[in-house]
Design a protein around this motif. Structure first.
Motif, PDB file in Angstrom:
ATOM      1  N   ALA A   5      12.744  35.797  74.850  1.00  0.00           N
ATOM      2  CA  ALA A   5      11.586  35.077  75.388  1.00  0.00           C
ATOM      3  C   ALA A   5      11.142  33.967  74.447  1.00  0.00           C
ATOM      4  O   ALA A   5      10.892  32.828  74.882  1.00  0.00           O
ATOM      5  N   ASP A   6      11.042  34.270  73.147  1.00  0.00           N
ATOM      6  CA  ASP A   6      10.602  33.266  72.184  1.00  0.00           C
ATOM      7  C   ASP A   6      11.604  32.121  72.082  1.00  0.00           C
ATOM      8  O   ASP A   6      11.225  30.942  72.015  1.00  0.00           O
ATOM      9  N   ASP A   7      12.887  32.456  72.057  1.00  0.00           N
ATOM     10  CA  ASP A   7      13.907  31.413  71.958  1.00  0.00           C
ATOM     11  C   ASP A   7      13.932  30.543  73.217  1.00  0.00           C
ATOM     12  O   ASP A   7      14.125  29.327  73.134  1.00  0.00           O
ATOM     13  N   LEU A   8      13.746  31.163  74.385  1.00  0.00           N
ATOM     14  CA  LEU A   8      13.709  30.389  75.619  1.00  0.00           C
ATOM     15  C   LEU A   8      12.519  29.438  75.620  1.00  0.00           C
ATOM     16  O   LEU A   8      12.640  28.275  76.016  1.00  0.00           O
ATOM     17  N   ASP A   9      11.370  29.919  75.162  1.00  0.00           N
ATOM     18  CA  ASP A   9      10.187  29.056  75.063  1.00  0.00           C
ATOM     19  C   ASP A   9      10.466  27.841  74.186  1.00  0.00           C
ATOM     20  O   ASP A   9      10.123  26.702  74.538  1.00  0.00           O
ATOM     21  N   ARG A  10      11.070  28.074  73.038  1.00  0.00           N
ATOM     22  CA  ARG A  10      11.371  26.952  72.142  1.00  0.00           C
ATOM     23  C   ARG A  10      12.347  25.973  72.791  1.00  0.00           C
ATOM     24  O   ARG A  10      12.206  24.750  72.649  1.00  0.00           O
ATOM     25  N   ALA A  11      13.337  26.511  73.499  1.00  0.00           N
ATOM     26  CA  ALA A  11      14.367  25.658  74.099  1.00  0.00           C
ATOM     27  C   ALA A  11      13.793  24.763  75.193  1.00  0.00           C
ATOM     28  O   ALA A  11      14.061  23.554  75.230  1.00  0.00           O
ATOM     29  N   TRP A  12      12.990  25.332  76.097  1.00  0.00           N
ATOM     30  CA  TRP A  12      12.492  24.495  77.195  1.00  0.00           C
ATOM     31  C   TRP A  12      11.454  23.491  76.702  1.00  0.00           C
ATOM     32  O   TRP A  12      11.397  22.364  77.203  1.00  0.00           O
ATOM     33  N   ARG A  13      10.655  23.882  75.724  1.00  0.00           N
ATOM     34  CA  ARG A  13       9.686  22.936  75.176  1.00  0.00           C
ATOM     35  C   ARG A  13      10.388  21.775  74.463  1.00  0.00           C
ATOM     36  O   ARG A  13       9.971  20.610  74.577  1.00  0.00           O
ATOM     37  N   ALA A  14      11.449  22.081  73.725  1.00  0.00           N
ATOM     38  CA  ALA A  14      12.204  21.020  73.052  1.00  0.00           C
ATOM     39  C   ALA A  14      12.848  20.079  74.063  1.00  0.00           C
ATOM     40  O   ALA A  14      12.898  18.859  73.857  1.00  0.00           O
ATOM     41  N   THR A  15      13.334  20.638  75.159  1.00  0.00           N
ATOM     42  CA  THR A  15      13.928  19.812  76.205  1.00  0.00           C
ATOM     43  C   THR A  15      12.898  18.864  76.803  1.00  0.00           C
ATOM     44  O   THR A  15      13.152  17.654  76.946  1.00  0.00           O
ATOM     45  N   LEU A  16      11.722  19.372  77.143  1.00  0.00           N
ATOM     46  CA  LEU A  16      10.714  18.500  77.745  1.00  0.00           C
ATOM     47  C   LEU A  16      10.148  17.492  76.745  1.00  0.00           C
ATOM     48  O   LEU A  16       9.797  16.373  77.125  1.00  0.00           O
ATOM     49  N   ASP A  17      10.064  17.867  75.481  1.00  0.00           N
ATOM     50  CA  ASP A  17       9.664  16.884  74.463  1.00  0.00           C
ATOM     51  C   ASP A  17      10.661  15.725  74.422  1.00  0.00           C
ATOM     52  O   ASP A  17      10.280  14.548  74.320  1.00  0.00           O
ATOM     53  N   ALA A  18      11.952  16.071  74.492  1.00  0.00           N
ATOM     54  CA  ALA A  18      12.986  15.035  74.476  1.00  0.00           C
ATOM     55  C   ALA A  18      12.922  14.182  75.742  1.00  0.00           C
ATOM     56  O   ALA A  18      13.081  12.950  75.683  1.00  0.00           O
ATOM     57  N   VAL A  19      12.693  14.807  76.883  1.00  0.00           N
ATOM     58  CA  VAL A  19      12.566  14.078  78.148  1.00  0.00           C
ATOM     59  C   VAL A  19      11.377  13.119  78.103  1.00  0.00           C
ATOM     60  O   VAL A  19      11.470  11.956  78.510  1.00  0.00           O
ATOM     61  N   ASP A  20      10.263  13.602  77.598  1.00  0.00           N
ATOM     62  CA  ASP A  20       9.041  12.790  77.581  1.00  0.00           C
ATOM     63  C   ASP A  20       9.146  11.576  76.663  1.00  0.00           C
ATOM     64  O   ASP A  20       8.382  10.626  76.800  1.00  0.00           O
ATOM     65  N   ALA A  21      10.095  11.619  75.743  1.00  0.00           N
ATOM     66  CA  ALA A  21      10.272  10.498  74.816  1.00  0.00           C
ATOM     67  C   ALA A  21      11.190   9.414  75.380  1.00  0.00           C
ATOM     68  O   ALA A  21      11.439   8.407  74.712  1.00  0.00           O
ATOM     69  N   GLN A  22      11.693   9.624  76.609  1.00  0.00           N
ATOM     70  CA  GLN A  22      12.659   8.702  77.204  1.00  0.00           C
ATOM     71  C   GLN A  22      12.092   8.050  78.463  1.00  0.00           C
ATOM     72  O   GLN A  22      11.226   8.620  79.126  1.00  0.00           O
ATOM     73  N   PRO A  23      12.610   6.883  78.834  1.00  0.00           N
ATOM     74  CA  PRO A  23      12.238   6.297  80.133  1.00  0.00           C
ATOM     75  C   PRO A  23      12.845   7.129  81.258  1.00  0.00           C
ATOM     76  O   PRO A  23      13.918   7.726  81.086  1.00  0.00           O
ATOM     77  N   PRO A  24      12.191   7.220  82.416  1.00  0.00           N
ATOM     78  CA  PRO A  24      12.694   8.062  83.511  1.00  0.00           C
ATOM     79  C   PRO A  24      14.104   7.722  83.961  1.00  0.00           C
ATOM     80  O   PRO A  24      14.847   8.590  84.426  1.00  0.00           O
ATOM     81  N   GLY A  25      14.501   6.460  83.813  1.00  0.00           N
ATOM     82  CA  GLY A  25      15.827   6.062  84.260  1.00  0.00           C
ATOM     83  C   GLY A  25      16.933   6.276  83.243  1.00  0.00           C
ATOM     84  O   GLY A  25      18.075   5.864  83.469  1.00  0.00           O
ATOM     85  N   ARG A  26      16.635   6.938  82.149  1.00  0.00           N
ATOM     86  CA  ARG A  26      17.628   7.177  81.083  1.00  0.00           C
ATOM     87  C   ARG A  26      18.858   7.877  81.650  1.00  0.00           C
ATOM     88  O   ARG A  26      18.766   8.783  82.473  1.00  0.00           O
ATOM     89  N   VAL A  27      20.037   7.444  81.211  1.00  0.00           N
ATOM     90  CA  VAL A  27      21.307   8.023  81.653  1.00  0.00           C
ATOM     91  C   VAL A  27      21.885   8.872  80.529  1.00  0.00           C
ATOM     92  O   VAL A  27      21.776   8.516  79.345  1.00  0.00           O
ATOM     93  N   VAL A  28      22.471  10.002  80.880  1.00  0.00           N
ATOM     94  CA  VAL A  28      23.088  10.902  79.902  1.00  0.00           C
ATOM     95  C   VAL A  28      24.518  11.200  80.333  1.00  0.00           C
ATOM     96  O   VAL A  28      24.898  10.975  81.479  1.00  0.00           O
ATOM     97  N   ARG A  29      25.302  11.739  79.384  1.00  0.00           N
ATOM     98  CA  ARG A  29      26.662  12.157  79.705  1.00  0.00           C
ATOM     99  C   ARG A  29      26.743  13.665  79.629  1.00  0.00           C
ATOM    100  O   ARG A  29      26.340  14.274  78.639  1.00  0.00           O
ATOM    101  N   THR A  30      27.294  14.294  80.668  1.00  0.00           N
ATOM    102  CA  THR A  30      27.364  15.743  80.731  1.00  0.00           C
ATOM    103  C   THR A  30      28.572  16.269  79.972  1.00  0.00           C
ATOM    104  O   THR A  30      29.452  15.510  79.566  1.00  0.00           O
ATOM    105  N   ARG A  31      28.628  17.583  79.823  1.00  0.00           N
ATOM    106  CA  ARG A  31      29.778  18.198  79.148  1.00  0.00           C
ATOM    107  C   ARG A  31      31.060  18.017  79.948  1.00  0.00           C
ATOM    108  O   ARG A  31      32.162  18.192  79.422  1.00  0.00           O
ATOM    109  N   HIS A  32      30.954  17.684  81.240  1.00  0.00           N
ATOM    110  CA  HIS A  32      32.133  17.407  82.061  1.00  0.00           C
ATOM    111  C   HIS A  32      32.602  15.964  81.916  1.00  0.00           C
ATOM    112  O   HIS A  32      33.629  15.589  82.485  1.00  0.00           O
ATOM    113  N   GLY A  33      31.814  15.142  81.201  1.00  0.00           N
ATOM    114  CA  GLY A  33      32.172  13.749  81.017  1.00  0.00           C
ATOM    115  C   GLY A  33      31.519  12.803  81.998  1.00  0.00           C
ATOM    116  O   GLY A  33      31.698  11.586  81.907  1.00  0.00           O
TER     117      GLY A  33
END
Length: 233
Positions: A113-141
């Motif tokens: 539970a604690d690790d999941l909390d840290r993971a999702w919060r870190a993800t949203l912090d990273a999302v909030d620091a980017q413009p909505p149209g930001r493009v990423v590359r997935t593990r599939h390429g």
């Protein structure tokens, strides 16, 4: 790689809220788990509850790492394309299964539970620091917008939450926000045929193989354009 057409991405706010709500609810369900609970089998063999939780934990945190990498020039696939059957080759599946085993062995009942909390919060912090149209590359390429990839995270947490609830003999806890995001992805935003009589939870269970289709349902579904996702059973 052949570029695929990509439609307008969904607005970030509802997808972000769905991801947050579903992660918060999952973490709450994890807080009273015992080691015996973690060893229960799931309907995602060969994973136990421990392995499946490890897989979800990894998926929840994946976007933060992707946003730390350089942005591709443009998107190539959307969330539905991410779940295309061609992506889940035997080597990819083997790596996914082993990853669940490997991470699961590192975490005890009190840590999930604690690790999941840290993971999702870190993800949203990273999302909030980017413009909505930001493009990423997935593990599939593939290259896809950040919003579309976040939609895949809602699918992962929400649908595997159904698997975890079943394994733990609990009522499904899928949140309304996540149910809306997943259902809209599955139907392409179109209404479910009235003849099916499905609510969103039933739609998601049926179209991801968590519940079997009746003969009448199969005939109705064959006549409409549902977006069947290649999602791990």
């Amino acid at each position: 790689m052949v570029e695929q057409p990509v439609g307008d991405p969904p607005e970030l706010a509802p997808v972000r809220a769905a991801f947050r709500d579903e992660c918060v609810r999952l973490a709450a369900e994890l807080r009273d788990l015992t080691e015996a609970d973690l060893d229960r089998p799931t309907n995602c063999p060969p994973w136990t509850v421990r392995d499946l939780l490890a897989h979800v934990h990894t998926g929840v945190g994946r976007l933060a790492g992707m946003l730390a990498d350089p942005a591709p020039p443009h998107a190539q696939v959307d969330a539905a394309g991410y779940f295309g059957a061609a992506k889940f080759t035997p080597p990819v599946d083997a790596d996914r299964i082993e990853g669940g085993h490997r991470v699961g062995r590192l975490l005890g009942a009190t840590a999930f539970a604690d690790d999941l909390d840290r993971a999702w919060r870190a993800t949203l912090d990273a999302v909030d620091a980017q413009p909505p149209g930001r493009v990423v590359r997935t593990r599939h390429g593939d290259a896809m917008t950040m919003v579309e990839f976040l939609r895949t995270r809602v699918v992962e947490v929400g649908v595997h939450g159904l698997d975890l609830a079943a394994a733990l003999d609990r009522r499904p806890w899928l949140t309304p926000a996540a149910a809306t995001v997943v259902a809209d992805l599955l139907t392409g935003g179109r209404p479910v045929p009235a003849a099916l009589g499905w609510d969103r939870l039933t739609l998601i269970r049926k179209t991801t193989g968590r519940l079997p289709l009746t003969s009448a349902e199969q005939a109705t579904v064959a006549a409409v354009d549902f977006r069947w996702l290649s999602f791990a059973p």
